[in-house]
Design a protein around this motif. Structure first.
Motif, PDB file in Angstrom:
ATOM      1  N   PRO A 177       0.818  -1.218   0.000  1.00 44.13           N
ATOM      2  CA  PRO A 177       0.000   0.000   0.000  1.00 44.13           C
ATOM      3  C   PRO A 177       0.852   1.268   0.000  1.00 44.13           C
ATOM      4  O   PRO A 177       0.561   2.217  -0.739  1.00 44.13           O
ATOM      5  N   THR A 210      -5.228  -5.391  -1.698  1.00 46.73           N
ATOM      6  CA  THR A 210      -5.873  -5.498  -0.397  1.00 46.73           C
ATOM      7  C   THR A 210      -6.741  -4.258  -0.170  1.00 46.73           C
ATOM      8  O   THR A 210      -6.560  -3.227  -0.833  1.00 46.73           O
ATOM      9  N   GLU A 212      -6.400  -2.282   2.143  1.00 50.14           N
ATOM     10  CA  GLU A 212      -5.472  -1.221   2.550  1.00 50.14           C
ATOM     11  C   GLU A 212      -4.855  -0.522   1.332  1.00 50.14           C
ATOM     12  O   GLU A 212      -4.686   0.702   1.336  1.00 50.14           O
ATOM     13  N   GLN A 213      -4.540  -1.300   0.297  1.00 46.18           N
ATOM     14  CA  GLN A 213      -3.985  -0.662  -0.895  1.00 46.18           C
ATOM     15  C   GLN A 213      -5.034   0.165  -1.628  1.00 46.18           C
ATOM     16  O   GLN A 213      -4.759   1.279  -2.072  1.00 46.18           O
ATOM     17  N   HIS A 260     -13.615   2.567  -0.944  1.00 44.56           N
ATOM     18  CA  HIS A 260     -12.242   3.027  -0.722  1.00 44.56           C
ATOM     19  C   HIS A 260     -11.914   4.291  -1.514  1.00 44.56           C
ATOM     20  O   HIS A 260     -10.743   4.593  -1.762  1.00 44.56           O
TER      21      HIS A 260
END
Length: 434
Positions: A177, A210, A212-213, A260
């Motif tokens: 990330p 992910t 998070e990325q 996201h």
């Protein structure tokens, strides 16, 4: 001010979107047209006699009545690193990535090889009349540099970005990330808005990132809202099932991006074949663009894109070869495949709609409609000139055509690089056939 170059011949012009307006009102062919190129831009467009009289010092380039001056083609979704593996046999999407794509993208860890493939790819598409592409690169920042450098050397307007992946990919193709954010941020500073370059923040797709990325890239996009964001959406049913397992809290595939910060009017999603009603609603509401990749969708067995239905919802649409999951570098072949898929869905497209998708439609999907995609004063001088009698088979059909539209349709359905008589990029002639 230079006298300029005056191209004289049949000319394709747009007045409106032929999916929102009857094509006969939206698109026309001016059989006595002319376009003046000056200092890399289109200076004037109009009737040949008037422009000739007004620009007596301009260098004249005359095209015969069986040619057609068009905007340069705009390919809105490609993977230049896959150039060397195009037309590889018989795999579904996930197998394709593991068998062909990832091993080839590993080779671009070599900067020299990345430069070689970037140059090869752009020369191949210029030969097909394509003057702008939106490309995924690899995780290697130098693969982005190589692509933008090769495009700048050719004067081309292009969109590109570092492909980000931090899971479900080989070790040599994974970032993190933080490194995805940092690398992409540095590339934006180096390239976005430099010359004719546009940067696109580029997560490959949800299975290889992910949460998070994706969140990191969403934050990056918020920091650089003038960039595009490109990724894949709902290409195959087994891919969608994979996403559902990886993101059990998501309402649907699109929600993995939306949650996201990766949904907005400068988002560009490739494929988007198997959409849920909520996804279509959100795409329509936000103005995000979808890109139809018909040769890829049939070659990899993905399905039939609902172009007519999505257009009716007002979703911006582009057209793309999807090199190398697609089986051709040619936007003519891609238009032909779009027609065939339309037939299978009971919504065949007219030649005017097909060529609009490959030019103005794709330019709009990339937010470049004020610069490229149509022949208008002030636009960049990117043009493709078609020979509507480029082969014996096409010439005999052209001879029987009732009008220019029948001739253009025959070239769309049967044409190849021989149909590209001339290509102009930034007002410079880059390809000419005798």
């Amino acid at each position: 001010m230079t006298a300029g170059i005056l191209l004289i011949g049949p000319l394709l012009r747009y007045a409106a979107d032929p999916f929102a307006t009857p094509w006969s009102d939206a698109v026309r062919i001016d059989t006595e047209g002319a376009v003046l190129l000056r200092d890399g831009r289109i200076a004037q467009v109009g009737q040949a006699p008037a422009l000739i009289a007004a620009n007596p010092q301009a260098r004249q380039v005359r095209y015969s009545a069986d040619h057609l001056i068009c905007p340069g083609f705009v390919d809105a979704h490609v993977h230049y690193p896959q150039t060397a593996i195009i037309a590889s046999w018989g795999k579904r999407l996930i197998d394709w990535l593991n068998s062909y794509t990832f091993p080839e993208e590993m080779r671009l860890a070599d900067p020299d090889y990345a430069g070689e493939i970037a140059a090869r790819y752009l020369d191949l598409v210029l030969a097909e009349g394509t003057t702008t592409v939106a490309s995924y690169c690899t995780i290697h920042p130098h693969s982005v540099d190589a692509f933008f450098e090769a495009a700048a050397a050719r004067g081309m307007a292009v969109v590109a970005g570092k492909t980000c992946m931090d899971r479900n990919a080989p070790e040599g193709l994974r970032d993190t990330p933080q490194s995805a954010y940092d690398d992409s941020n540095a590339l934006i500073g180096r390239w976005h808005g430099r010359g004719r370059a546009t940067y696109a923040i580029t997560p490959r797709f949800s299975p290889t990132s992910t949460p998070e990325q994706l969140a990191a890239l969403g934050a990056l996009w918020q920091a650089h809202p003038g960039c595009l964001m490109q990724t894949h959406l709902s290409e195959q049913t087994d891919e969608i099932a994979w996403v559902r397992g990886l993101y059990p809290q998501a309402r649907d595939y699109l929600d993995t991006y939306e949650a996201h910060g990766l949904l907005g009017d400068r988002a560009v999603y490739g494929h988007a074949i198997h959409l849920e009603p909520r996804e279509i609603d959100r795409l329509s509401e936000t103005g995000a663009a979808l890109v139809h990749c018909p040769t890829s969708n049939t070659f990899i067995g993905s399905g039939l894109f609902d172009l007519a239905g999505l257009s009716a919802r007002g979703v911006p649409l582009g057209l793309a070869t999807d090199t190398g999951g697609g089986s051709s570098f040619s936007m003519l072949r891609t238009m032909a495949a779009a027609y065939e898929i339309g037939q299978l869905r009971g919504t065949p497209l007219h030649a005017a709609q097909l060529v609009w998708l490959a030019t103005a439609g794709s330019a709009r999907s990339l937010h470049l409609q004020g610069r490229i995609g149509s022949i208008e004063s002030g636009h960049d001088a990117d043009l493709a000139v078609l020979n509507l009698a480029s082969s014996p088979a096409i010439a005999q059909r052209h001879a029987r055509a009732a009008d220019m539209w029948e001739s253009l349709f025959a070239t769309i359905m049967m044409g190849d690089d021989r149909a590209i008589a001339d290509v102009w990029v930034s007002g410079r002639q880059v390809r000419a056939r005798p």
